[in-house]
Each structure stands twice: as structure tokens, then as C-alpha cells.
Scaffold this motif. Structure first.
Motif, short mmCIF file in Angstrom:
data_model
loop_
_atom_site.label_atom_id
_atom_site.label_comp_id
_atom_site.label_asym_id
_atom_site.label_seq_id
_atom_site.Cartn_x
_atom_site.Cartn_y
_atom_site.Cartn_z
N LEU A 95 0.84 -1.19 0.00
CA LEU A 95 0.00 0.00 0.00
C LEU A 95 0.88 1.25 0.00
N PRO A 96 0.92 1.98 -1.10
CA PRO A 96 1.71 3.22 -1.09
C PRO A 96 1.02 4.26 -0.22
N GLY A 97 1.79 5.10 0.40
CA GLY A 97 1.23 6.16 1.23
C GLY A 97 1.72 6.05 2.66
N SER A 98 1.11 6.83 3.52
CA SER A 98 1.51 6.90 4.92
C SER A 98 0.85 5.75 5.70
N TYR A 99 1.66 4.79 6.14
CA TYR A 99 1.19 3.60 6.84
C TYR A 99 0.93 3.96 8.31
N VAL A 100 -0.24 3.58 8.81
CA VAL A 100 -0.65 3.94 10.17
C VAL A 100 -1.09 2.69 10.92
N LYS A 101 -0.68 2.59 12.17
CA LYS A 101 -1.22 1.56 13.06
C LYS A 101 -2.29 2.27 13.90
N TYR A 102 -3.55 1.91 13.67
CA TYR A 102 -4.67 2.59 14.32
C TYR A 102 -4.88 2.11 15.75
N ASN A 103 -4.81 0.79 15.95
CA ASN A 103 -4.92 0.24 17.30
C ASN A 103 -4.15 -1.07 17.35
N GLY A 104 -3.98 -1.61 18.55
CA GLY A 104 -3.18 -2.81 18.71
C GLY A 104 -3.88 -3.86 19.56
N ASN A 105 -3.19 -4.97 19.77
CA ASN A 105 -3.74 -6.10 20.51
C ASN A 105 -3.83 -5.86 22.02
N CYS A 106 -3.00 -4.98 22.54
CA CYS A 106 -2.90 -4.82 24.00
C CYS A 106 -3.23 -3.39 24.43
N GLY A 107 -4.20 -2.77 23.79
CA GLY A 107 -4.63 -1.44 24.21
C GLY A 107 -3.96 -0.28 23.49
N TYR A 108 -3.07 -0.57 22.55
CA TYR A 108 -2.39 0.51 21.81
C TYR A 108 -3.41 1.32 21.01
N VAL A 109 -3.28 2.63 21.08
CA VAL A 109 -4.04 3.56 20.25
C VAL A 109 -3.02 4.55 19.69
N CYS A 110 -3.10 4.85 18.41
CA CYS A 110 -2.15 5.75 17.76
C CYS A 110 -1.98 7.03 18.59
N SER A 140 -20.30 -9.94 17.49
CA SER A 140 -20.02 -11.38 17.65
C SER A 140 -20.32 -11.85 19.07
N GLU A 141 -20.91 -10.98 19.87
CA GLU A 141 -21.23 -11.28 21.27
C GLU A 141 -20.00 -11.73 22.04
N GLY A 142 -18.89 -11.03 21.81
CA GLY A 142 -17.65 -11.30 22.54
C GLY A 142 -16.81 -12.44 22.00
N LYS A 143 -17.23 -13.06 20.91
CA LYS A 143 -16.46 -14.17 20.35
C LYS A 143 -15.21 -13.67 19.63
N TYR A 144 -15.30 -12.52 18.97
CA TYR A 144 -14.18 -11.97 18.21
C TYR A 144 -13.95 -10.51 18.58
N LEU A 145 -12.71 -10.10 18.52
CA LEU A 145 -12.34 -8.69 18.62
C LEU A 145 -11.29 -8.44 17.55
N VAL A 146 -11.67 -7.71 16.52
CA VAL A 146 -10.73 -7.39 15.44
C VAL A 146 -9.97 -6.15 15.87
N CYS A 147 -8.68 -6.31 16.06
CA CYS A 147 -7.85 -5.18 16.45
C CYS A 147 -6.49 -5.32 15.76
N ASP A 148 -5.54 -4.52 16.18
CA ASP A 148 -4.26 -4.42 15.48
C ASP A 148 -4.52 -3.98 14.04
N ILE A 149 -5.45 -3.03 13.92
CA ILE A 149 -5.81 -2.52 12.60
C ILE A 149 -4.76 -1.52 12.15
N GLN A 150 -4.24 -1.76 10.95
CA GLN A 150 -3.20 -0.90 10.40
C GLN A 150 -3.32 -0.89 8.89
N GLY A 151 -2.82 0.17 8.29
CA GLY A 151 -2.88 0.27 6.84
C GLY A 151 -2.67 1.69 6.38
N VAL A 152 -3.17 1.97 5.18
CA VAL A 152 -3.06 3.29 4.58
C VAL A 152 -4.47 3.79 4.31
#
Length: 156
Positions: A95-110, A140-152
Motif C-alpha cells: 500500500l503506497p502512502g503513509s502507513y498507520v497503526k490505528y490500534n493494537g492487541n494490547c490497548g495501543y491507540v495511535c 459477535s457477542e464477545g467471540k471476536y475482537l478485530v484489532c491491530d488494525i493498520q494500513g493506509v
């Protein structure tokens, strides 16, 4: 680049990438963990399955909020031989452009998000990423948590 669990490498497909429907410039990621071949393969397969679940949840999220700009890029699993050793790679489009990590697995927020050092447009993308993480857990009623979202931008 080196992350907590993987090393990332620039990958350029030299022979007719479009014949296979693949972009010519990609990123290959490989586990940094000392895994046996069987465990390395299982690790990459698990990553691909996780992405499939996340992609399904994102489709539902988009239906709910109406934002069609969010996408997960296509990813592939590759097995290759290197000096007699089998390597398992998780490969995705570069992905060309400015790569950003929006959130992480252990509470990280940009940090820029927390400090409110973003344009309105950038903040909107961060808000969508965080809202999607919350949605994935609630829907998902607590079954899934999608995090560590990153991209451009809106391409994760």
C-alpha cells in the motif's frame, strides 16, 4: 520492518504478475517465532482464517454504518523452499502512502489520535477503525475482537 511477531519484506513479482491476478509489488511477512515447519504452516493458515472472519465482520459493519470506503486488502499464503528449508509467508499488496497503526492487541491507540494531532479526515478514519474494533466484539457477542488494525487510509 520488524514487528512483535513477524518480519516484513518487500516482494516484487518479476514474471507476469497480472497473469495470476496479483499486483507486482507486495509485502511478505514471516513469523519471527522459532516454529517447526508444521507450526509455521499452522500459524500462517490461522492468520488467513482470522482475516476471513475479520473481512466478514467488516462487510456487516459497512452494511450497518454505510461507509463503503473501508476495505481489507487481499492476502495470500505462500510456501517456498529456501536452501532446503521450507518457509511460510503471509503476502499482501503493498500500500503506497503513509502507513498507520490505528490500534493494537494490547490497548495501543495511535499517539497522534490520542493527542488530537490529526486532520478531520484522518480522525474520521481512526474513528472508523476503532468503531469497527468495538463492533466486531459487540456483533459477535464477545467471540471476536478485530484489532491491530493498520494500513493506509481506509485500506487495512
Amino acid at each position: 520492518a520488524v514487528g512483535a511477531f513477524r518480519c516484513a519484506y518487500r516482494l516484487e513479482l518479476l514474471s507476469a504478475p497480472h497473469d495470476f491476478g496479483l499486483p507486482s509489488l507486495m509485502v511478505a511477512k514471516e513469523s519471527r517465532l522459532p516454529l517447526s515447519d508444521i507450526k509455521a504452516q499452522a500459524f500462517e493458515v490461522a492468520q488467513l482464517k482470522s482475516l476471513s472472519v475479520a473481512r466478514s465482520l467488516l462487510s456487516t459493519f459497512i452494511e450497518c454504518v454505510g461507509s463503503k470506503s473501508l476495505t481489507f486488502i487481499d492476502c495470500y499464503g505462500f510456501r517456498c523452499q529456501d536452501s532446503g528449508k521450507t518457509r511460510y509467508l503471509f503476502v499482501e499488496k503493498f500500500l503506497p502512502g503513509s502507513y498507520v497503526k490505528y490500534n493494537g492487541n494490547c490497548g495501543y491507540v495511535c499517539p497522534k489520535y490520542q493527542a488530537r494531532q490529526l486532520t478531520v479526515q484522518e480522525r474520521d478514519v481512526h474513528d472508523l477503525a476503532h468503531a469497527f474494533s468495538h463492533f466486531s466484539w459487540a456483533h459477535s457477542e464477545g467471540k471476536y475482537l478485530v484489532c491491530d488494525i493498520q494500513g493506509v487510509g481506509t485500506r487495512f
